[in-house]
Write an enzyme that holds these catalytic residues in place. Structure first.
Site, PDB file in Angstrom:
ATOM      1  N   CYS A 111       0.820  -1.218   0.000  1.00 19.48           N
ATOM      2  CA  CYS A 111       0.000   0.000   0.000  1.00 19.48           C
ATOM      3  C   CYS A 111       0.854   1.268   0.000  1.00 19.48           C
ATOM      4  CB  CYS A 111      -0.947   0.017   1.186  1.00 19.48           C
ATOM      5  SG  CYS A 111      -2.039  -1.397   1.246  1.00 19.48           S
ATOM      6  N   HIS A 255      -3.350   7.307   2.787  1.00 26.34           N
ATOM      7  CA  HIS A 255      -3.776   5.982   2.337  1.00 26.34           C
ATOM      8  C   HIS A 255      -5.139   5.662   2.963  1.00 26.34           C
ATOM      9  CE1 HIS A 255      -3.985   1.840   1.417  1.00 26.34           C
ATOM     10  NE2 HIS A 255      -3.635   1.400   2.600  1.00 26.34           N
ATOM     11  N   ASN A 285     -10.216  -0.040   0.375  1.00 20.50           N
ATOM     12  CA  ASN A 285      -8.760   0.111   0.350  1.00 20.50           C
ATOM     13  C   ASN A 285      -8.240  -0.424  -0.991  1.00 20.50           C
ATOM     14  OD1 ASN A 285      -6.003  -0.236   0.634  1.00 20.50           O
ATOM     15  ND2 ASN A 285      -6.111  -1.105   2.688  1.00 20.50           N
TER      16      ASN A 285
END
Ligand code: UT7
Length: 328
Positions: A111, A255, A285
């Site tokens: 990520c 994020h 996500n």
């Protein structure tokens, strides 16, 4: 040299999977997912792979930057879910968009991948190696989540974001001029097991290894604890090292992992949620895609004004973390 972001783009698949849709395949509820994560729905790819999503986001970014694909000298594509072990996703994007003069390769930092790629591009520009770089963050998490594990499958979605970066004459030390001002990257490989996904293998006749189809395994609470501690720490470090203050930041582009993580970061930094834009409700996500998709949304909504200070930050498997301070 200064590094400017001169264009942004993104792409998310059309198919929307709501929390109620997931409640039909695992023991969960819309209420649980919303209150624990802030996610209402996510996009799931129906046959459009990682590289195709990346190409679509890249074309949008090139159009936004008013730059032709032939002008790109380097393509850095951050992903943990490539369509092939080789060729790289970056090479597939190169072929797809016709960036015939570019070198192209992938970067793997889960990520945090987009921030690692952004920072790598910045260093190439600073060193004078390249002037025009396409940076992509993309993941097709639907390929690697275990659709029978309610603890992880509700969290992720598919999507891609991209930026075009250009070198311009000037110095990084001038914090009032637009460009990337400072960056941070970090890793702690000893914490690898809290969030992992085994590579897919087809087996090996010598060792008798059976084929495996790796899926995401996660200790959610450990990742949560890490994120709420590390994110404020690196943002404070970013500001301190740039000799700028949290109060000067217009937006924290973070994020998108969990609404509660972002709320906790806001509290720790003493900033309002108005300064922490979120789109996790719509996309979940998207891993390496999340920061550039959000940046592109802000850009296209006209919310980024020249001179705005943006703190980009992300974290993920590795464990890894990265941040960048950008004067828009
Ligand atoms: O890019 C980085 C990726 N990862 C992350 O950022 C993850 C960070 N962690 C988190 O976001 C949170 O830890 C989760 C959303 C994953 C979990 O939230 P939590 O508040 O930490 O829940 P929990 O793991 O403590 O689970 C609480 C309960 C458990 O049941 P019991 O043991 O209390 O009976 C779980 O089995 O909730 C249960 N549960 C669910 N229930 C309904 C776990 N997942 C679900 C679900 N629906 N989808």
């Amino acid at each position: 040299m200064r590094t400017k972001i001169v264009g942004t783009g993104s792409y998310v698949p059309e198919h929307i999977a709501t929390n109620d849709d997931l409640a039909k395949i695992v023991d969960t509820s819309d209420e649980w997912i919303r209150t624990r994560t802030g996610i209402c729905e996510r996009r799931i790819s129906e046959g459009i792979g990682t590289s195709k999503m990346a190409s679509r986001a890249s074309r949008n970014a090139l159009e936004n930057a008013k730059i032709k694909a032939e002008e790109i000298q380097l393509i850095l594509l951050a992903t943990s879910t490539p369509d092939h072990h080789f060729p790289s996703g970056a090479c597939e994007v190169q072929a797809d968009i016709g960036a015939i003069h570019a070198a192209a390769y992938d970067i793997s930092a889960a990520c945090s991948g987009f921030l690692f790629a952004l920072n790598t591009a910045h260093s190439f520009i600073q060193s004078g190696c390249y002037e025009t770089i396409l940076v992509i963050g993309v993941d097709c998490m639907s390929k690697v989540v275990d659709w029978s594990d309610r603890g992880t499958c509700v969290l992720f979605g598919d999507g891609a974001g991209a930026v075009v970066m250009k070198g311009e004459t000037g110095t990084e030390a001038d914090t009032n001029a637009s460009g990337l001002l400072h960056m941070i990257m970090g890793s702690d490989g000893t914490k690898g097991s809290v969030l992992s996904c085994e590579a897919r293998t087809v087996g090996n006749f010598l060792t008798g290894t059976k084929p495996n189809f790796g899926t995401v395994a996660m200790d959610g609470q450990e990742v949560f604890k890490f994120a709420v501690k590390k994110m404020p720490e690196i943002i404070e470090q970013l500001m301190r090292e740039s000799e700028l203050t949290i109060e000067e930041v217009r937006y924290f582009v973070l994020h998108q992992a969990n609404y509660r993580i972002s709320e906790s970061i806001a509290k720790r930094l003493k900033v309002s949620m108005e300064q922490i834009p979120m789109n996790i409700d719509r996309y979940g996500n998207t891993s390496a895609g999340s920061v550039p998709i959000l940046l592109d949304e802000l850009n296209r909504q006209g919310r980024l004004k020249e001179g705005d200070l943006l703190a980009l930050a992300g974290f993920g498997a590795g464990l890894t973390w990265g941040a960048a301070l950008v004067r828009w």
